[in-house]
Write a protein that holds these residues in place. Structure first.
Motif, short mmCIF file in Angstrom:
data_model
loop_
_atom_site.label_atom_id
_atom_site.label_comp_id
_atom_site.label_asym_id
_atom_site.label_seq_id
_atom_site.Cartn_x
_atom_site.Cartn_y
_atom_site.Cartn_z
N ILE A 99 0.83 -1.21 0.00
CA ILE A 99 0.00 0.00 0.00
C ILE A 99 0.86 1.26 0.00
O ILE A 99 0.57 2.22 -0.69
N ASN A 100 1.93 1.23 0.78
CA ASN A 100 2.78 2.40 0.96
C ASN A 100 4.22 2.05 0.58
O ASN A 100 4.90 1.35 1.33
N PRO A 101 4.70 2.55 -0.56
CA PRO A 101 6.06 2.24 -1.02
C PRO A 101 7.15 2.66 -0.01
O PRO A 101 8.22 2.06 0.01
N GLN A 102 6.88 3.65 0.82
CA GLN A 102 7.87 4.08 1.81
C GLN A 102 8.18 2.96 2.79
O GLN A 102 9.29 2.86 3.29
N CYS A 103 7.22 2.09 3.04
CA CYS A 103 7.44 0.98 3.96
C CYS A 103 8.54 0.05 3.46
O CYS A 103 9.31 -0.49 4.24
N LYS A 104 8.61 -0.13 2.14
CA LYS A 104 9.65 -0.98 1.56
C LYS A 104 11.03 -0.41 1.86
O LYS A 104 11.95 -1.14 2.24
N GLN A 105 11.17 0.92 1.75
CA GLN A 105 12.44 1.56 2.07
C GLN A 105 12.74 1.47 3.56
O GLN A 105 13.87 1.24 3.96
N ASN A 106 11.72 1.63 4.39
CA ASN A 106 11.90 1.51 5.84
C ASN A 106 12.38 0.12 6.22
O ASN A 106 13.28 -0.04 7.06
#
Length: 105
Positions: free
Chosen positions: A23-30
């Motif tokens: 849902i949130n691509p930022q989570c992948k970076q996190n």
């Protein structure tokens, strides 16, 4: 009271971030940033941090008793880890660029 980094680490160790990455691509970076930070710290520090953030009902005192280390030592490890994570999350791309430049020189 927990700060944003504490919540992020709890979400990481509980698996919530893995579910949210679609849902949130930022989570992948996190996830990548946290995984990297865990890979560069001492195994003993990683074990304590993992133990604490994996179980929301455990206290630092219980982690201290299990590890045989002092409360202040474990809190220092945690604070150092959170500081490292914060730096990587804020400036990780800059470090990658600097490393590439250094390798090419």
């Amino acid at each position: 009271m927990a700060d944003n980094t504490d919540r992020l680490l709890r979400d990481y160790f509980s698996g919530i971030l893995k579910l949210m990455k679609e849902i949130n691509p930022q989570c992948k970076q996190n996830i990548a940033d946290i995984t990297f930070c865990l890979s560069v710290i001492k195994p003993e520090h990683k074990q304590a941090i993992t133990k604490y953030y994996s179980d929301k009902f455990i206290t630092w005192d219980e982690v201290c008793n299990e590890s045989g280390k002092s409360n202040s030592s474990l809190r220092t490890w945690r604070n150092d880890f959170k500081r490292l994570l914060h730096v990587i999350m804020q400036h990780g791309d800059e470090f990658i660029k600097l490393r590439r430049e250094a390798l090419q020189a």
